[in-house]
Design an enzyme around this catalytic site. Structure first.
Site, PDB file in Angstrom:
ATOM      1  N   HIS A 147       0.859  -1.179   0.000  1.00  0.00           N
ATOM      2  CA  HIS A 147       0.000   0.000   0.000  1.00  0.00           C
ATOM      3  C   HIS A 147       0.900   1.236   0.000  1.00  0.00           C
ATOM      4  CE1 HIS A 147      -3.730   2.227   1.205  1.00  0.00           C
ATOM      5  NE2 HIS A 147      -2.842   3.031   1.754  1.00  0.00           N
ATOM      6  N   HIS A 154      -0.724   2.269  11.634  1.00  0.00           N
ATOM      7  CA  HIS A 154       0.502   3.035  11.763  1.00  0.00           C
ATOM      8  C   HIS A 154       0.423   4.096  12.853  1.00  0.00           C
ATOM      9  CE1 HIS A 154      -1.947   5.527   9.084  1.00  0.00           C
ATOM     10  NE2 HIS A 154      -1.079   6.525   9.185  1.00  0.00           N
ATOM     11  N   GLU A 197      -3.044  13.867  11.591  1.00  0.00           N
ATOM     12  CA  GLU A 197      -3.915  13.590  10.458  1.00  0.00           C
ATOM     13  C   GLU A 197      -5.367  13.901  10.804  1.00  0.00           C
ATOM     14  OE1 GLU A 197      -3.335   9.562   9.234  1.00  0.00           O
ATOM     15  OE2 GLU A 197      -1.165   9.768   9.019  1.00  0.00           O
ATOM     16  N   HIS A 199      -6.344  11.960  14.198  1.00  0.00           N
ATOM     17  CA  HIS A 199      -5.363  11.044  14.769  1.00  0.00           C
ATOM     18  C   HIS A 199      -4.099  11.846  15.002  1.00  0.00           C
ATOM     19  CE1 HIS A 199      -7.935   8.055  12.378  1.00  0.00           C
ATOM     20  NE2 HIS A 199      -8.274   7.976  13.655  1.00  0.00           N
ATOM     21  N   HIS A 224      -3.442   4.261  14.793  1.00  0.00           N
ATOM     22  CA  HIS A 224      -4.752   4.188  14.149  1.00  0.00           C
ATOM     23  C   HIS A 224      -4.642   3.294  12.926  1.00  0.00           C
ATOM     24  CE1 HIS A 224      -2.563   7.614  12.427  1.00  0.00           C
ATOM     25  NE2 HIS A 224      -3.252   7.440  11.303  1.00  0.00           N
TER      26      HIS A 224
END
Length: 440
Positions: free
Chosen positions: A295, A338, A344, A368, A374
Site C-alpha cells: 500500500h 501506523h 492527520e 489522529h 490508528h
C-alpha cells in the site's frame, strides 16, 4: 444577479493573469501599473501576498483597478468571536483518537447563520503573529452574507464544501464552488459567501506560507493535480452604494474586527497579477497508485502543499482519496496500521470511506494526533485478510480527504464537546490475535 451558469473562469495555477469586466473595455492600463490617471478614473491598488524582495518564482502580487480604494472605511472595532479561536491552551492536550459525527446545521427557523457566524474552530497549532502554524475550522450556515464581507489578515483559507454550493464573490470576480470542489482564498482577499440552503464544510487555514503544487519527482511531468485545471475568476464589479452601511470583517491576530463603509468592496473593474483566489474540481485529480504490491503512502494523493523551512516537511498537505483501481497482489490493501510523526485530520465529503465503513460519515471528521496509533477497524481488517484479491474499483462514489500537518494539534473546547463520537475507540476492540506460533 446574473445566472450562475454564466460565470466564467481562466485556467492555470499561479499564472500571471489579467482580466477586465467586459462592461469597461480598456480598463487595464497599458505599459505601466500605476499611471497618473487610470482609465475610467479608477484607482490603482496593489495587493501583495509576499515580501517585495522575494525571488521572482515566489513573488506574489496583483494590481487592482477599482472605483474606490479599499482604504475608504471607518476604523475597525472588536466584534464577537463566536467559536472562532486560536487559543490552543483553553483545554488540556488530548492524545486519543477522536471522531466527530456530522456537524449539525441549525435550521433557519432556529437561528440564521451566515458563513462568518457559522465558523467553528476544531483544532490547530502555532500562532498567527509569528506567521507560523495552522487552524482547522468547520462552517455550518443557512443564510447568505448580506452587506458584509470577510478577509483574513492571518493567512489563507482552503475551503472544502461538503453540503450545499457556495457562490463566493471576491474582489477578483465570482466563484461557484460545489461539493467535490475546493476553493482557496488567499491572505487579505475580501470575499462574501452566498448559500442556497443548509450548507456545511471544512476549512484549513495556514499562516505565513501559501499553498503550492507538490513536486512530482520521479513521477515525471504529469500526474496528481494539473495546473491547467485550477480556475481563476474573471473580473466582475458592482458600483453599489449602501446607505445602511456595509460591514467589512477582518480576522487579525486570531480576533475578529468590523469596520463600516458606504459602498460595496467588490468594485474592482479590472486586475492583473498572480495573486488570486482559485478553485479546483477534485474529479480532475490524476491518481497515481500501487500496481505491484504493498500500500503506497498517502502522500501520492497530495493535491496542494504548504511547505515549511525543512525540505520535505510540510506545514500542511491537502490529500484526497478519490475513486481508483486496487490491483496490488498479495497485499493488505486498506491503509496499514501506523503511528505517524504527523497529525492527520480527515473529513468525508460523500460516500463511504474504505477503512471505516461504519461511523465515519459525510460531514463528520476524525483526528489522529502525532504518534497516536490508528488504522482500519476490525470489520475492514477481516474483509481485507480473508477476501479474494482481484482487480477492483474502490472508493466509487466516495471522496474523503486529509489535512496532514507536521504540527502537533490542540483541540478546542468546542471541538471536545460538539458532535464528538464517544465510542470511536470501540471500532478496534473486536480485533483479535491470530498468532499461533506457526509460520503461514
Amino acid at each position: 444577479m446574473e445566472k450562475l451558469a454564466e460565470l466564467k473562469y481562466m485556467s492555470g495555477f499561479g499564472n500571471e493573469h489579467s482580466s477586465e469586466d467586459p462592461r469597461c473595455p480598456g480598463a487595464l492600463p497599458e505599459g505601466q501599473n500605476n499611471p497618473q490617471v487610470c482609465p475610467y478614473g479608477l484607482y490603482a491598488e496593489q495587493l501583495s501576498g509576499s515580501a517585495f524582495t522575494c525571488p521572482r518564482s515566489t513573488n506574489r502580487r496583483s494590481w487592482l483597478y477599482r472605483i474606490l480604494p479599499s482604504v475608504c472605511h471607518k476604523p475597525f472595532q472588536p466584534m464577537a468571536q463566536g467559536y472562532l479561536t486560536h487559543d490552543w491552551d483553553e483545554t488540556e492536550p488530548e492524545p486519543n483518537q477522536l471522531r466527530w459525527k456530522p456537524f449539525e446545521i441549525p435550521p433557519t427557523s432556529q437561528r440564521k447563520l451566515d458563513f462568518i457566524n457559522g465558523l467553528h474552530t476544531l483544532c490547530g497549532a502555532g500562532e498567527p503573529r509569528s506567521r507560523n502554524g495552522l487552524a482547522i475550522h468547520v462552517f455550518t450556515c443557512n443564510t447568505s452574507m448580506i452587506n458584509r464581507c470577510f478577509y483574513n489578515s492571518d493567512g489563507d483559507f482552503l475551503i472544502v464544501p461538503q453540503q450545499g454550493k457556495l457562490l463566493i464573490t471576491t474582489e477578483f470576480g465570482r466563484l461557484l464552488v460545489e461539493p467535490n470542489e475546493i476553493c482557496v482564498i488567499q491572505q487579505g482577499m475580501r470575499f462574501s459567501v452566498d448559500v442556497f440552503g443548509e450548507t456545511r464544510g471544512y476549512i484549513l487555514e495556514i499562516y505565513g506560507v501559501h499553498f503550492e503544487l507538490p513536486d512530482l519527482g520521479p513521477i515525471g511531468a504529469n500526474g496528481l493535480a494539473n495546473p491547467r485545471d485550477f480556475l481563476v475568476p474573471v473580473a466582475w464589479y458592482e458600483d453599489r452604494q449602501v446607505t445602511e452601511g456595509y460591514t467589512v470583517v477582518n480576522k487579525y491576530q486570531g480576533k475578529l474586527f468590523a469596520a463600516q463603509q458606504n459602498c460595496s468592496p467588490f468594485n474592482v473593474v479590472a486586475w492583473h497579477g498572480n495573486y488570486t483566489p482559485y478553485k479546483y474540481n477534485l474529479s480532475n485529480f490524476m491518481v497515481i497508485n500501487s500496481v505491484a504490491f504493498d500500500h503506497a503512502d498517502p502522500s501520492i494523493f497530495t493535491v496542494l502543499t504548504a511547505k515549511s523551512a525543512r525540505p520535505g516537511v510540510a506545514i500542511a498537505d491537502f490529500v484526497i482519496f478519490p475513486p481508483r483501481w486496487a490491483v496490488a497482489s498479495n497485499t493488505f490493501r486498506p491503509p496499514y496500521y501506523h503511528r505517524n510523526c504527523m497529525s492527520e485530520f480527515m473529513g468525508l465529503i460523500k460516500g463511504t470511506y474504505e477503512a471505516k465503513e461504519q461511523g465515519f460519515l459525510p460531514g463528520g471528521a476524525s483526528l489522529h494526533s502525532m504518534m497516536t496509533p490508528h488504522g482500519p477497524d476490525a470489520e475492514c481488517f477481516e474483509k481485507a485478510t480473508t477476501g479474494k484479491l482481484k482487480a477492483e474499483r474502490i472508493a466509487e462514489g466516495t471522496m474523503s480527504f486529509m489535512f496532514e500537518t507536521s504540527l502537533s494539534l490542540a483541540v478546542t473546547k468546542w471541538g471536545l464537546k460538539a458532535c464528538l463520537d464517544e465510542n470511536y475507540h470501540k471500532c478496534w476492540e473486536p480485533l483479535k490475535s491470530h498468532f499461533n506460533g506457526k509460520r503461514n
